[in-house]
Design a protein around this motif. Structure first.
Motif, mmCIF file in Angstrom:
data_model
loop_
_atom_site.group_PDB
_atom_site.id
_atom_site.type_symbol
_atom_site.label_atom_id
_atom_site.label_comp_id
_atom_site.label_asym_id
_atom_site.label_seq_id
_atom_site.Cartn_x
_atom_site.Cartn_y
_atom_site.Cartn_z
ATOM 1 N N LYS A 113 -15.923 -13.350 3.425
ATOM 2 C CA LYS A 113 -14.727 -13.313 4.274
ATOM 3 C C LYS A 113 -14.252 -11.888 4.507
ATOM 4 N N TYR A 114 -14.363 -11.050 3.468
ATOM 5 C CA TYR A 114 -13.860 -9.678 3.567
ATOM 6 C C TYR A 114 -14.976 -8.638 3.653
ATOM 7 N N GLY A 115 -16.195 -9.092 3.896
ATOM 8 C CA GLY A 115 -17.300 -8.166 4.066
ATOM 9 C C GLY A 115 -17.608 -7.354 2.829
ATOM 10 N N LEU A 116 -17.460 -7.958 1.678
ATOM 11 C CA LEU A 116 -17.728 -7.292 0.401
ATOM 12 C C LEU A 116 -19.058 -7.754 -0.162
ATOM 13 N N LYS A 117 -19.771 -6.844 -0.801
ATOM 14 C CA LYS A 117 -21.037 -7.196 -1.423
ATOM 15 C C LYS A 117 -20.823 -7.405 -2.919
ATOM 16 N N ALA A 134 -4.697 -17.228 -5.236
ATOM 17 C CA ALA A 134 -4.200 -15.965 -5.789
ATOM 18 C C ALA A 134 -5.221 -14.844 -5.638
ATOM 19 N N LEU A 135 -6.510 -15.197 -5.703
ATOM 20 C CA LEU A 135 -7.569 -14.185 -5.660
ATOM 21 C C LEU A 135 -7.812 -13.655 -4.247
ATOM 22 N N PHE A 149 -8.965 -9.738 -3.016
ATOM 23 C CA PHE A 149 -10.210 -9.347 -2.351
ATOM 24 C C PHE A 149 -9.895 -8.567 -1.066
ATOM 25 N N ALA A 150 -8.822 -8.939 -0.372
ATOM 26 C CA ALA A 150 -8.417 -8.196 0.825
ATOM 27 C C ALA A 150 -8.056 -6.759 0.460
ATOM 28 N N PHE A 199 -9.735 -0.822 -0.334
ATOM 29 C CA PHE A 199 -10.226 0.245 -1.226
ATOM 30 C C PHE A 199 -11.601 0.733 -0.777
ATOM 31 N N GLU A 200 -12.443 -0.202 -0.388
ATOM 32 C CA GLU A 200 -13.772 0.170 0.095
ATOM 33 C C GLU A 200 -13.680 0.991 1.390
#
Length: 435
Positions: free
Chosen positions: A339-343, A401-402, A406-407, A412-413
């Motif tokens: 959803k947030y484009g995180l690996k 809550a999580l 993640f957003a 931060f990324e």
């Protein structure tokens, strides 16, 4: 600073390392802000010394309580023991009843010995294997505790155990004469184990976890079994952590590969201290020719709790429940990352699963998750060991809550400074000496 952190500051002046288990050090979780101590618990709920309430969506007693904290079916049996006496000059009958239960579960085995913790159970089975075989060396793969025989692996290479769960394990106090008696090999690297066996005819045992972070490839476990059989080497599966997570008993049942010895601990007694070493009868009988004995291995609470826990697990098929919850966690962590484009990289069997962010800041992100989730009433990091008390409502609330956290990590990324968002130091990974 809450009462828990104040007490932990005092603890570090009297208890070297602050607590007797590395995994429970606040420095491993949320330095300077972790509640550290609890006043009561029930199901997957925990209350700290200030009366704050949390849902434990973290390690559930470091993997001990798949039936939840203070499980009624187990605790009722334990309270009977407390009322009638936990220790006398005579033995408790429950140790015999538990042996019957375990050997009924594992008909390939012919003997059982007990300890109260996983580390000493690991040492016991190595002692028995050496006594039976008349050989000294052990090949290891995985995490097997704190005793000299295991930590001696790091005498040969400064941090050889880093690939077996914990980096930075020190060798201070371990005799250098033990160097080379425990030889590490990597999971799924059968050629490496073959070479160890070829070069070490004095190998008593191959001792390994069935799997921890990923499963066997190319029939790995069966190849290990065949190699041990061919060379007269005892195969020991350490199921201290993995037992009762996917099957009623050892994870090896899932792969249909039977060891010569195995160990159960952690969740076998749902939070009470009880561990068992099982093995083929002729191997276990070697314990009679070696000195293996301890007073509190004969107390009554451990085997009573284990019997009650095993009966409750079998009644409700708890391993199926927690495995299903773990599989769902893996899907939802990945969906949130997508959803947030995180690996992220996930690890562990479903009931002992977690994830790491593919980023140089992964420890800072883990710390941030713990910090923010604590404010929302969750004990949480980058893993979850589900129990039967984790209801769909609690798990949904956990992911609600999580999500915004993640957003934040996406921000931060993209350049926002995570260090400015932390209210204390970054958590530690592996062993570090505390000042």
């Amino acid at each position: 600073m809450g009462k828990g952190q104040e007490l932990y500051k005092k603890a570090k002046t009297m208890i070297p390392g602050g607590t007797s288990l590395l995994s429970k050090r606040p420095e491993q979780l949320l330095p300077e802000n972790w509640p550290a101590y609890y006043s009561k618990s029930k199901g997957c709920e925990v209350w700290d010394l200030d009366g704050n309430h949390y849902y434990d969506c973290s390690m559930m007693g470091i993997g001990t309580n798949t039936l939840g904290y203070a499980n009624d079916a187990v605790d009722e049996k334990v309270m009977e023991v407390v009322k009638n006496g936990n220790m006398t000059t005579l033995n408790c009958p429950e140790e015999v009843y538990l042996a019957e239960k375990l050997l009924q579960m594992e008909p390939w085995a012919g003997g059982v010995r007990y300890t109260r913790g996983g580390g000493e159970a690991n040492s016991m089975c190595v002692r028995i294997a050496r006594a039976y075989s008349g050989k000294d060396k052990v090949a290891i793969c995985g995490y097997h505790g704190w005793h000299d025989w295991y930590v001696s692996v790091n005498l040969g290479e400064s941090d050889a155990l880093a690939g077996h769960l914990l980096p930075g394990i020190p060798t201070n106090g371990v005799p250098r004469e033990l160097r080379g008696t425990a030889i590490p090999f990597h999971y799924n690297n059968f050629a490496e184990l073959e070479e160890i066996v070829a070069k070490n005819p004095d190998l008593a045992a191959v001792k390994m976890e069935v799997c921890r972070n990923f499963g066997p490839e190319d029939n790995f476990l069966q190849k290990v079994r065949d190699l041990c059989t061919k060379n007269g080497i005892i195969l020991i599966f350490d199921e201290c952590t993995s037992g009762f997570r996917e099957t009623f008993g050892g994870l090896f049942h899932k792969y249909n590969v039977i060891p010569d010895m195995t160990i159960y601990s952690k969740t076998m007694a749902n939070g009470y201290a009880c561990a068992a070493v099982l093995g083929k009868k002729e191997i276990m009988n070697a314990a009679q020719g070696s000195w293996i004995s301890s007073t509190f291995w004969t107390e009554r609470i451990g085997p009573t709790a284990a019997l009650a826990a095993l009966n409750e697990m079998e009644r409700i098929k708890s391993w199926e429940i927690i495995n299903t919850k773990g599989l769902e966690n893996k899907k939802r962590w990945q969906a949130l990352a997508d959803k947030y484009g995180l690996k992220i990289t996930q690890w562990g069997i479903p009931a002992l699963a977690g994830y790491n962010f593919d980023s140089p800041n992964h420890l800072a992100y883990k710390t941030y998750i713990t910090q923010q989730m604590l404010k929302k009433g969750f004990l949480a990091g980058n893993s979850m060991y589900p129990c039967i008390a984790h209801t769909p409502e609690i798990i949904d609330a956990y992911y609600e809550a999580l999500d915004p956290i993640f957003a934040d990590i996406r921000d931060f990324e993209d350049g926002k400074d995570v260090m400015k968002a932390l209210e204390g130091p970054v958590c530690q990974s592996g062993f570090k000496r505390l000042n």
